[in-house]
Enzyme design. Sequence first.
Site, PDB file in Angstrom:
ATOM      1  CG  HIS A 110       1.074   6.632  -5.927  1.00 14.99           C
ATOM      2  ND1 HIS A 110       0.652   5.520  -5.230  1.00 14.99           N
ATOM      3  CD2 HIS A 110       2.357   6.857  -5.534  1.00 14.99           C
ATOM      4  CE1 HIS A 110       1.639   5.099  -4.445  1.00 14.99           C
ATOM      5  NE2 HIS A 110       2.678   5.899  -4.604  1.00 14.99           N
ATOM      6  N   GLY A 176      -6.879   2.529   4.948  1.00 15.43           N
ATOM      7  CA  GLY A 176      -7.144   1.692   3.772  1.00 15.43           C
ATOM      8  C   GLY A 176      -5.971   1.520   2.838  1.00 15.43           C
ATOM      9  CB  ALA A 220     -12.531   3.622   5.683  1.00 16.51           C
TER      10      ALA A 220
HETATM   11  C1  BJW Z   1     -10.095  -1.250   3.579  1.00 14.40           C
HETATM   12  C2  BJW Z   1     -11.397  -1.278   3.100  1.00 14.40           C
HETATM   13  C3  BJW Z   1     -12.366  -0.520   3.809  1.00 14.40           C
HETATM   14  C4  BJW Z   1     -10.189  -2.503   1.810  1.00 14.40           C
HETATM   15  N1  BJW Z   1     -12.012   0.180   4.882  1.00 14.40           N
HETATM   16  N2  BJW Z   1      -9.760  -0.537   4.637  1.00 14.40           N
HETATM   17  C5  BJW Z   1      12.030  -3.302  -2.637  1.00 14.40           C
HETATM   18  C6  BJW Z   1      11.881  -2.830  -1.344  1.00 14.40           C
HETATM   19  C7  BJW Z   1      11.307  -1.579  -1.094  1.00 14.40           C
HETATM   20  C8  BJW Z   1      10.881  -0.772  -2.140  1.00 14.40           C
HETATM   21  C9  BJW Z   1      11.043  -1.244  -3.428  1.00 14.40           C
HETATM   22  C10 BJW Z   1      11.603  -2.487  -3.678  1.00 14.40           C
HETATM   23  N3  BJW Z   1      11.620  -2.693  -5.012  1.00 14.40           N
HETATM   24  C11 BJW Z   1      11.060  -1.593  -5.610  1.00 14.40           C
HETATM   25  C12 BJW Z   1      10.709  -0.710  -4.653  1.00 14.40           C
HETATM   26  C13 BJW Z   1      10.049   0.611  -4.862  1.00 14.40           C
HETATM   27  C14 BJW Z   1       8.613   0.444  -5.321  1.00 14.40           C
HETATM   28  C15 BJW Z   1       7.866  -0.468  -4.358  1.00 14.40           C
HETATM   29  O1  BJW Z   1       7.405  -0.072  -3.302  1.00 14.40           O
HETATM   30  N4  BJW Z   1       7.693  -1.747  -4.720  1.00 14.40           N
HETATM   31  C16 BJW Z   1       7.040  -2.700  -3.831  1.00 14.40           C
HETATM   32  C17 BJW Z   1       6.081  -3.554  -4.646  1.00 14.40           C
HETATM   33  C18 BJW Z   1       8.091  -3.468  -3.095  1.00 14.40           C
HETATM   34  N5  BJW Z   1       8.032   1.770  -5.289  1.00 14.40           N
HETATM   35  C19 BJW Z   1       8.143   2.596  -6.332  1.00 14.40           C
HETATM   36  O2  BJW Z   1       8.659   2.256  -7.392  1.00 14.40           O
HETATM   37  C20 BJW Z   1       7.657   4.017  -6.131  1.00 14.40           C
HETATM   38  N6  BJW Z   1       8.690   4.909  -6.468  1.00 14.40           N
HETATM   39  C21 BJW Z   1       9.831   4.967  -5.762  1.00 14.40           C
HETATM   40  O3  BJW Z   1      10.068   4.222  -4.819  1.00 14.40           O
HETATM   41  O4  BJW Z   1      10.708   5.947  -6.180  1.00 14.40           O
HETATM   42  C22 BJW Z   1      11.997   6.036  -5.519  1.00 14.40           C
HETATM   43  C23 BJW Z   1      11.967   6.760  -4.197  1.00 14.40           C
HETATM   44  C24 BJW Z   1      12.890   6.441  -3.246  1.00 14.40           C
HETATM   45  C25 BJW Z   1      12.898   7.095  -2.013  1.00 14.40           C
HETATM   46  C26 BJW Z   1      11.969   8.079  -1.752  1.00 14.40           C
HETATM   47  C27 BJW Z   1      11.065   8.404  -2.720  1.00 14.40           C
HETATM   48  C28 BJW Z   1      11.063   7.723  -3.925  1.00 14.40           C
HETATM   49  C29 BJW Z   1       6.461   4.306  -7.038  1.00 14.40           C
HETATM   50  C30 BJW Z   1       5.255   3.548  -6.614  1.00 14.40           C
HETATM   51  C31 BJW Z   1       4.098   3.785  -7.595  1.00 14.40           C
HETATM   52  C32 BJW Z   1       2.869   2.967  -7.213  1.00 14.40           C
HETATM   53  N7  BJW Z   1       1.898   3.050  -8.223  1.00 14.40           N
HETATM   54  C33 BJW Z   1       0.639   2.318  -8.075  1.00 14.40           C
HETATM   55  C34 BJW Z   1      -0.059   2.152  -9.457  1.00 14.40           C
HETATM   56  C35 BJW Z   1      -0.364   3.440 -10.131  1.00 14.40           C
HETATM   57  C36 BJW Z   1      -1.711   4.001  -9.765  1.00 14.40           C
HETATM   58  C37 BJW Z   1      -2.865   3.268 -10.416  1.00 14.40           C
HETATM   59  O5  BJW Z   1      -2.725   2.532 -11.375  1.00 14.40           O
HETATM   60  O6  BJW Z   1      -3.966   3.497  -9.908  1.00 14.40           O
HETATM   61  O7  BJW Z   1      -0.194   2.948  -7.102  1.00 14.40           O
HETATM   62  S1  BJW Z   1       0.828   0.666  -7.426  1.00 14.40           S
HETATM   63  C38 BJW Z   1      -0.678   0.651  -6.532  1.00 14.40           C
HETATM   64  O8  BJW Z   1      -0.350   0.386  -5.145  1.00 14.40           O
HETATM   65  C39 BJW Z   1      -1.245   2.082  -6.613  1.00 14.40           C
HETATM   66  C40 BJW Z   1      -1.567   2.351  -5.167  1.00 14.40           C
HETATM   67  O9  BJW Z   1      -1.574   3.741  -4.928  1.00 14.40           O
HETATM   68  C41 BJW Z   1      -0.494   1.605  -4.410  1.00 14.40           C
HETATM   69  C42 BJW Z   1      -0.849   1.298  -2.990  1.00 14.40           C
HETATM   70  O10 BJW Z   1      -1.947   0.414  -2.915  1.00 14.40           O
HETATM   71  P1  BJW Z   1      -2.990   0.580  -1.735  1.00 14.40           P
HETATM   72  O11 BJW Z   1      -3.654   1.874  -1.832  1.00 14.40           O
HETATM   73  O12 BJW Z   1      -2.327   0.250  -0.456  1.00 14.40           O
HETATM   74  O13 BJW Z   1      -4.085  -0.518  -2.149  1.00 14.40           O
HETATM   75  P2  BJW Z   1      -4.137  -2.098  -1.804  1.00 14.40           P
HETATM   76  O14 BJW Z   1      -5.124  -2.713  -2.717  1.00 14.40           O
HETATM   77  O15 BJW Z   1      -2.802  -2.694  -1.756  1.00 14.40           O
HETATM   78  O16 BJW Z   1      -4.691  -2.143  -0.307  1.00 14.40           O
HETATM   79  C43 BJW Z   1      -5.996  -1.753   0.046  1.00 14.40           C
HETATM   80  C44 BJW Z   1      -6.125  -1.840   1.555  1.00 14.40           C
HETATM   81  O17 BJW Z   1      -7.390  -1.332   1.936  1.00 14.40           O
HETATM   82  C45 BJW Z   1      -6.033  -3.259   2.094  1.00 14.40           C
HETATM   83  O18 BJW Z   1      -5.130  -3.270   3.205  1.00 14.40           O
HETATM   84  C46 BJW Z   1      -7.463  -3.569   2.566  1.00 14.40           C
HETATM   85  O19 BJW Z   1      -7.494  -4.416   3.711  1.00 14.40           O
HETATM   86  C47 BJW Z   1      -7.980  -2.190   2.887  1.00 14.40           C
HETATM   87  N8  BJW Z   1      -9.444  -2.007   2.768  1.00 14.40           N
HETATM   88  N9  BJW Z   1     -11.532  -2.061   2.008  1.00 14.40           N
HETATM   89  C48 BJW Z   1     -10.779   0.152   5.313  1.00 14.40           C
HETATM   90  N10 BJW Z   1     -13.746  -0.500   3.429  1.00 14.40           N
END
Ligand code: BJW
Length: 235
Positions: A110, A176, A220
Amino acid sequence: MTDPHAKIVILTGAGISAESGIETFRAEDGLWAQHRVEDVATPEGFMRDPELVVNFYNARRAQLPEVAPNAAHRALAHLETHHRGEVIVITQNVDDLHERGGSQSVYHMHGELNSALCAACENRWPAPMVMAPGDPCPRCAAPAARPDIVWFGEMPYEMDTLFAHLGQADVFAAIGTSGNVYPAAGFVAEARRAGAHTIEFNLEPSAVGNQFQEHRTGPASRTVSDWVLSIIGRQ
Ligand code: BJW
Protein backbone atom coordinates in the site's frame (compact mmCIF):
# COMPACT_ATOMS: atom_id res chain seq x y z
CA MET A 1 6.46 -28.18 14.14
CA THR A 2 7.53 -25.96 11.20
CA ASP A 3 9.80 -27.57 8.61
CA PRO A 4 13.25 -25.92 8.97
CA HIS A 5 13.24 -25.14 5.23
CA ALA A 6 9.61 -23.98 4.97
CA LYS A 7 8.88 -20.86 2.95
CA ILE A 8 7.09 -18.48 5.33
CA VAL A 9 5.00 -15.64 3.90
CA ILE A 10 3.78 -13.06 6.41
CA LEU A 11 1.09 -10.42 5.86
CA THR A 12 1.08 -7.57 8.36
CA GLY A 13 -1.45 -4.83 9.07
CA ALA A 14 -1.89 -1.87 11.37
CA GLY A 15 -2.17 -4.12 14.46
CA ILE A 16 1.53 -4.98 14.38
CA SER A 17 2.43 -1.30 14.75
CA ALA A 18 -0.25 -0.52 17.34
CA GLU A 19 2.02 -1.33 20.27
CA SER A 20 4.60 1.07 18.82
CA GLY A 21 2.02 3.84 19.22
CA ILE A 22 0.72 4.10 15.64
CA GLU A 23 -3.07 4.17 15.48
CA THR A 24 -4.91 1.44 13.60
CA PHE A 25 -7.63 2.40 11.09
CA ARG A 26 -10.85 0.77 12.19
CA ALA A 27 -10.66 0.87 16.00
CA GLU A 28 -13.24 3.13 17.69
CA ASP A 29 -10.53 5.69 18.41
CA GLY A 30 -8.56 4.86 15.24
CA LEU A 31 -7.55 6.95 12.23
CA TRP A 32 -10.90 6.60 10.48
CA ALA A 33 -12.74 7.89 13.55
CA GLN A 34 -11.12 11.26 12.91
CA HIS A 35 -11.17 11.30 9.10
CA ARG A 36 -13.61 10.10 6.47
CA VAL A 37 -11.99 7.38 4.36
CA GLU A 38 -13.44 9.01 1.21
CA ASP A 39 -11.68 12.28 2.09
CA VAL A 40 -8.15 11.04 2.76
CA ALA A 41 -7.75 7.62 1.14
CA THR A 42 -9.22 7.95 -2.35
CA PRO A 43 -7.95 9.65 -5.53
CA GLU A 44 -11.26 11.59 -5.61
CA GLY A 45 -10.62 12.95 -2.09
CA PHE A 46 -7.16 14.07 -3.17
CA MET A 47 -8.55 15.83 -6.26
CA ARG A 48 -11.19 17.58 -4.14
CA ASP A 49 -8.87 18.78 -1.38
CA PRO A 50 -5.16 18.05 -1.99
CA GLU A 51 -4.08 20.17 0.96
CA LEU A 52 -6.15 18.17 3.46
CA VAL A 53 -4.79 14.88 2.11
CA VAL A 54 -1.14 15.98 1.92
CA ASN A 55 -1.37 17.37 5.46
CA PHE A 56 -2.91 14.11 6.72
CA TYR A 57 0.11 12.19 5.43
CA ASN A 58 2.58 14.91 6.52
CA ALA A 59 1.31 14.48 10.08
CA ARG A 60 1.69 10.70 9.92
CA ARG A 61 5.19 11.01 8.40
CA ALA A 62 6.20 13.40 11.20
CA GLN A 63 5.19 10.73 13.72
CA LEU A 64 7.66 8.15 12.37
CA PRO A 65 10.80 9.47 14.13
CA GLU A 66 8.85 9.41 17.41
CA VAL A 67 7.99 5.70 17.27
CA ALA A 68 10.14 2.59 17.35
CA PRO A 69 9.75 -1.01 16.19
CA ASN A 70 8.30 -3.30 18.85
CA ALA A 71 9.06 -6.91 19.79
CA ALA A 72 6.87 -8.25 16.95
CA HIS A 73 8.77 -6.34 14.25
CA ARG A 74 12.07 -7.45 15.77
CA ALA A 75 10.92 -11.07 16.04
CA LEU A 76 10.12 -11.17 12.30
CA ALA A 77 13.59 -9.82 11.49
CA HIS A 78 15.08 -12.48 13.77
CA LEU A 79 13.06 -15.14 11.95
CA GLU A 80 14.36 -13.93 8.58
CA THR A 81 17.95 -14.06 9.83
CA HIS A 82 17.84 -17.46 11.53
CA HIS A 83 15.24 -19.54 9.68
CA ARG A 84 16.83 -21.68 6.94
CA GLY A 85 13.89 -21.28 4.53
CA GLU A 86 12.77 -18.07 2.84
CA VAL A 87 10.88 -15.48 4.92
CA ILE A 88 8.88 -12.78 3.11
CA VAL A 89 7.03 -9.90 4.79
CA ILE A 90 4.18 -8.31 2.86
CA THR A 91 2.98 -5.27 4.74
CA GLN A 92 -0.09 -3.13 4.21
CA ASN A 93 1.50 -0.59 6.52
CA VAL A 94 2.98 2.61 5.20
CA ASP A 95 5.33 3.07 8.17
CA ASP A 96 8.99 1.95 8.14
CA LEU A 97 9.00 -0.15 11.31
CA HIS A 98 9.74 -3.49 9.63
CA GLU A 99 12.88 -2.06 8.04
CA ARG A 100 13.93 -0.35 11.26
CA GLY A 101 13.26 -3.62 13.11
CA GLY A 102 15.79 -5.32 10.82
CA SER A 103 13.67 -7.07 8.16
CA GLN A 104 15.16 -7.07 4.65
CA SER A 105 12.56 -8.77 2.46
CA VAL A 106 9.65 -6.35 2.85
CA TYR A 107 6.99 -5.50 0.26
CA HIS A 108 4.92 -2.36 0.92
CA MET A 109 1.81 -3.23 -1.04
CA HIS A 110 0.00 0.00 0.00
CA GLY A 111 2.98 2.34 -0.47
CA GLU A 112 5.18 4.20 2.00
CA LEU A 113 4.96 7.47 3.93
CA ASN A 114 8.63 8.13 3.19
CA SER A 115 8.10 8.03 -0.57
CA ALA A 116 6.65 10.60 -2.99
CA LEU A 117 5.05 9.74 -6.34
CA CYS A 118 4.66 11.83 -9.47
CA ALA A 119 1.06 11.53 -10.69
CA ALA A 120 2.25 12.53 -14.18
CA CYS A 121 5.23 10.23 -14.86
CA GLU A 122 5.09 7.74 -11.92
CA ASN A 123 8.60 8.66 -10.78
CA ARG A 124 9.23 7.94 -7.07
CA TRP A 125 11.64 9.70 -4.75
CA PRO A 126 12.23 10.04 -0.99
CA ALA A 127 9.46 12.26 0.37
CA PRO A 128 10.50 15.44 2.17
CA MET A 129 9.20 15.59 5.73
CA VAL A 130 6.66 18.22 4.63
CA MET A 131 5.10 17.81 1.18
CA ALA A 132 2.92 20.50 -0.40
CA PRO A 133 0.30 20.11 -3.12
CA GLY A 134 1.82 20.96 -6.49
CA ASP A 135 5.42 20.18 -5.50
CA PRO A 136 7.37 19.58 -8.74
CA CYS A 137 8.56 16.13 -9.78
CA PRO A 138 12.39 16.08 -9.74
CA ARG A 139 12.39 14.09 -13.02
CA CYS A 140 9.67 15.62 -15.26
CA ALA A 141 9.07 18.90 -13.34
CA ALA A 142 5.26 18.48 -13.49
CA PRO A 143 3.65 20.04 -10.39
CA ALA A 144 2.17 16.63 -9.64
CA ALA A 145 3.81 15.24 -6.48
CA ARG A 146 1.53 13.19 -4.23
CA PRO A 147 2.04 10.85 -1.29
CA ASP A 148 3.13 7.41 -2.55
CA ILE A 149 0.15 5.70 -0.96
CA VAL A 150 -2.23 3.22 -2.59
CA TRP A 151 -5.73 4.61 -2.15
CA PHE A 152 -9.05 2.80 -2.62
CA GLY A 153 -9.63 2.01 -6.27
CA GLU A 154 -5.89 1.97 -7.06
CA MET A 155 -3.84 -1.12 -7.78
CA PRO A 156 -1.62 -2.25 -4.87
CA TYR A 157 2.07 -2.62 -5.70
CA GLU A 158 3.87 -5.71 -7.03
CA MET A 159 0.79 -7.92 -7.14
CA ASP A 160 2.31 -10.43 -9.58
CA THR A 161 5.32 -10.94 -7.31
CA LEU A 162 3.13 -11.20 -4.21
CA PHE A 163 0.85 -13.81 -5.75
CA ALA A 164 3.93 -15.76 -6.87
CA HIS A 165 5.22 -15.80 -3.27
CA LEU A 166 1.78 -16.84 -1.96
CA GLY A 167 1.68 -19.65 -4.49
CA GLN A 168 4.93 -21.06 -3.06
CA ALA A 169 4.11 -20.57 0.64
CA ASP A 170 4.41 -23.47 3.08
CA VAL A 171 3.27 -21.27 5.98
CA PHE A 172 1.14 -18.12 5.70
CA ALA A 173 0.76 -15.87 8.76
CA ALA A 174 -1.45 -12.77 8.94
CA ILE A 175 -0.61 -10.42 11.80
CA GLY A 176 -2.78 -7.53 13.03
CA THR A 177 -5.03 -7.05 10.03
CA SER A 178 -8.83 -6.82 10.12
CA GLY A 179 -9.38 -8.63 6.81
CA ASN A 180 -11.61 -5.86 5.49
CA VAL A 181 -9.49 -4.66 2.58
CA TYR A 182 -8.89 -6.60 -0.64
CA PRO A 183 -6.81 -7.95 -2.28
CA ALA A 184 -4.86 -8.49 1.00
CA ALA A 185 -7.90 -10.09 2.68
CA GLY A 186 -7.89 -12.71 -0.10
CA PHE A 187 -4.29 -13.79 0.51
CA VAL A 188 -5.28 -16.48 3.03
CA ALA A 189 -7.45 -18.19 0.40
CA GLU A 190 -4.61 -17.95 -2.12
CA ALA A 191 -2.11 -19.45 0.34
CA ARG A 192 -4.50 -22.27 1.24
CA ARG A 193 -4.90 -23.12 -2.44
CA ALA A 194 -1.10 -23.48 -2.50
CA GLY A 195 -1.30 -25.91 0.43
CA ALA A 196 0.12 -23.56 3.08
CA HIS A 197 -0.60 -23.88 6.78
CA THR A 198 -2.36 -20.64 7.75
CA ILE A 199 -2.12 -18.80 11.08
CA GLU A 200 -3.88 -15.64 12.20
CA PHE A 201 -2.38 -13.41 14.91
CA ASN A 202 -4.88 -10.88 16.24
CA LEU A 203 -6.64 -9.62 19.36
CA GLU A 204 -9.89 -11.01 17.90
CA PRO A 205 -10.94 -13.00 14.82
CA SER A 206 -10.71 -10.91 11.65
CA ALA A 207 -13.38 -10.65 8.96
CA VAL A 208 -11.73 -13.62 7.22
CA GLY A 209 -10.73 -15.38 10.46
CA ASN A 210 -12.73 -18.52 9.65
CA GLN A 211 -10.40 -19.23 6.71
CA PHE A 212 -7.33 -19.73 8.96
CA GLN A 213 -6.40 -23.14 10.35
CA GLU A 214 -4.74 -21.76 13.48
CA HIS A 215 -5.33 -18.68 15.64
CA ARG A 216 -2.97 -17.06 18.09
CA THR A 217 -4.92 -14.54 20.12
CA GLY A 218 -3.31 -11.65 21.97
CA PRO A 219 -0.99 -8.70 21.40
CA ALA A 220 1.41 -9.29 18.51
CA SER A 221 4.46 -8.34 20.60
CA ARG A 222 3.86 -11.50 22.66
CA THR A 223 2.22 -13.94 20.23
CA VAL A 224 4.61 -13.29 17.33
CA SER A 225 7.69 -13.45 19.57
CA ASP A 226 6.48 -16.79 21.03
CA TRP A 227 5.81 -18.15 17.54
CA VAL A 228 9.25 -17.18 16.27
CA LEU A 229 10.87 -18.77 19.32
CA SER A 230 8.92 -21.97 18.65
CA ILE A 231 10.33 -22.08 15.10
CA ILE A 232 13.96 -21.16 15.63
CA GLY A 233 14.54 -21.45 19.36
CA ARG A 234 16.67 -18.98 21.34
CA GLN A 235 19.47 -18.34 18.84
C1 BJW B 1 -3.90 -6.15 16.80
C2 BJW B 1 -3.27 -5.38 17.78
C3 BJW B 1 -2.17 -5.97 18.45
C4 BJW B 1 -4.88 -4.21 16.95
N1 BJW B 1 -1.78 -7.20 18.14
N2 BJW B 1 -3.49 -7.36 16.50
C5 BJW B 1 -16.21 -4.94 -2.67
C6 BJW B 1 -15.78 -6.22 -2.39
C7 BJW B 1 -14.42 -6.55 -2.41
C8 BJW B 1 -13.47 -5.59 -2.72
C9 BJW B 1 -13.90 -4.31 -3.01
C10 BJW B 1 -15.25 -3.98 -2.99
N3 BJW B 1 -15.38 -2.68 -3.29
C11 BJW B 1 -14.12 -2.17 -3.49
C12 BJW B 1 -13.22 -3.16 -3.32
C13 BJW B 1 -11.74 -3.04 -3.43
C14 BJW B 1 -11.16 -2.24 -2.28
C15 BJW B 1 -11.64 -2.83 -0.96
O1 BJW B 1 -11.11 -3.80 -0.44
N4 BJW B 1 -12.65 -2.22 -0.33
C16 BJW B 1 -13.20 -2.75 0.91
C17 BJW B 1 -13.45 -1.60 1.87
C18 BJW B 1 -14.42 -3.56 0.59
N5 BJW B 1 -9.73 -2.37 -2.38
C19 BJW B 1 -9.02 -1.54 -3.15
O2 BJW B 1 -9.52 -0.58 -3.74
C20 BJW B 1 -7.55 -1.87 -3.34
N6 BJW B 1 -7.26 -1.94 -4.71
C21 BJW B 1 -7.80 -2.89 -5.49
O3 BJW B 1 -8.60 -3.72 -5.08
O4 BJW B 1 -7.35 -2.86 -6.80
C22 BJW B 1 -7.93 -3.81 -7.74
C23 BJW B 1 -7.34 -5.19 -7.66
C24 BJW B 1 -8.11 -6.26 -8.02
C25 BJW B 1 -7.59 -7.56 -7.97
C26 BJW B 1 -6.29 -7.77 -7.57
C27 BJW B 1 -5.53 -6.69 -7.23
C28 BJW B 1 -6.07 -5.42 -7.26
C29 BJW B 1 -6.68 -0.78 -2.72
C30 BJW B 1 -6.77 -0.77 -1.24
C31 BJW B 1 -5.95 0.39 -0.65
C32 BJW B 1 -6.08 0.45 0.87
N7 BJW B 1 -5.50 1.63 1.36
C33 BJW B 1 -5.53 1.91 2.79
C34 BJW B 1 -5.27 3.42 3.06
C35 BJW B 1 -3.97 3.91 2.54
C36 BJW B 1 -2.84 3.77 3.52
C37 BJW B 1 -2.89 4.79 4.64
O5 BJW B 1 -3.56 5.80 4.58
O6 BJW B 1 -2.18 4.52 5.61
O7 BJW B 1 -4.61 1.06 3.49
S1 BJW B 1 -7.09 1.53 3.58
C38 BJW B 1 -6.41 1.03 5.11
O8 BJW B 1 -6.86 -0.33 5.35
C39 BJW B 1 -4.88 0.98 4.91
C40 BJW B 1 -4.55 -0.37 5.47
O9 BJW B 1 -3.34 -0.84 4.91
C41 BJW B 1 -5.75 -1.21 5.12
C42 BJW B 1 -5.91 -2.44 5.97
O10 BJW B 1 -6.15 -2.10 7.32
P1 BJW B 1 -5.54 -3.02 8.46
O11 BJW B 1 -4.09 -3.00 8.40
O12 BJW B 1 -6.21 -4.34 8.42
O13 BJW B 1 -5.95 -2.18 9.77
P2 BJW B 1 -7.32 -2.22 10.63
O14 BJW B 1 -7.33 -1.01 11.48
O15 BJW B 1 -8.49 -2.47 9.79
O16 BJW B 1 -7.15 -3.52 11.55
C43 BJW B 1 -6.19 -3.62 12.57
C44 BJW B 1 -6.27 -5.02 13.15
O17 BJW B 1 -5.22 -5.18 14.09
C45 BJW B 1 -7.57 -5.31 13.87
O18 BJW B 1 -8.07 -6.58 13.44
C46 BJW B 1 -7.17 -5.38 15.36
O19 BJW B 1 -7.94 -6.32 16.10
C47 BJW B 1 -5.73 -5.81 15.25
N8 BJW B 1 -4.85 -5.39 16.37
N9 BJW B 1 -3.84 -4.17 17.93
C48 BJW B 1 -2.42 -7.90 17.24
N10 BJW B 1 -1.46 -5.29 19.49
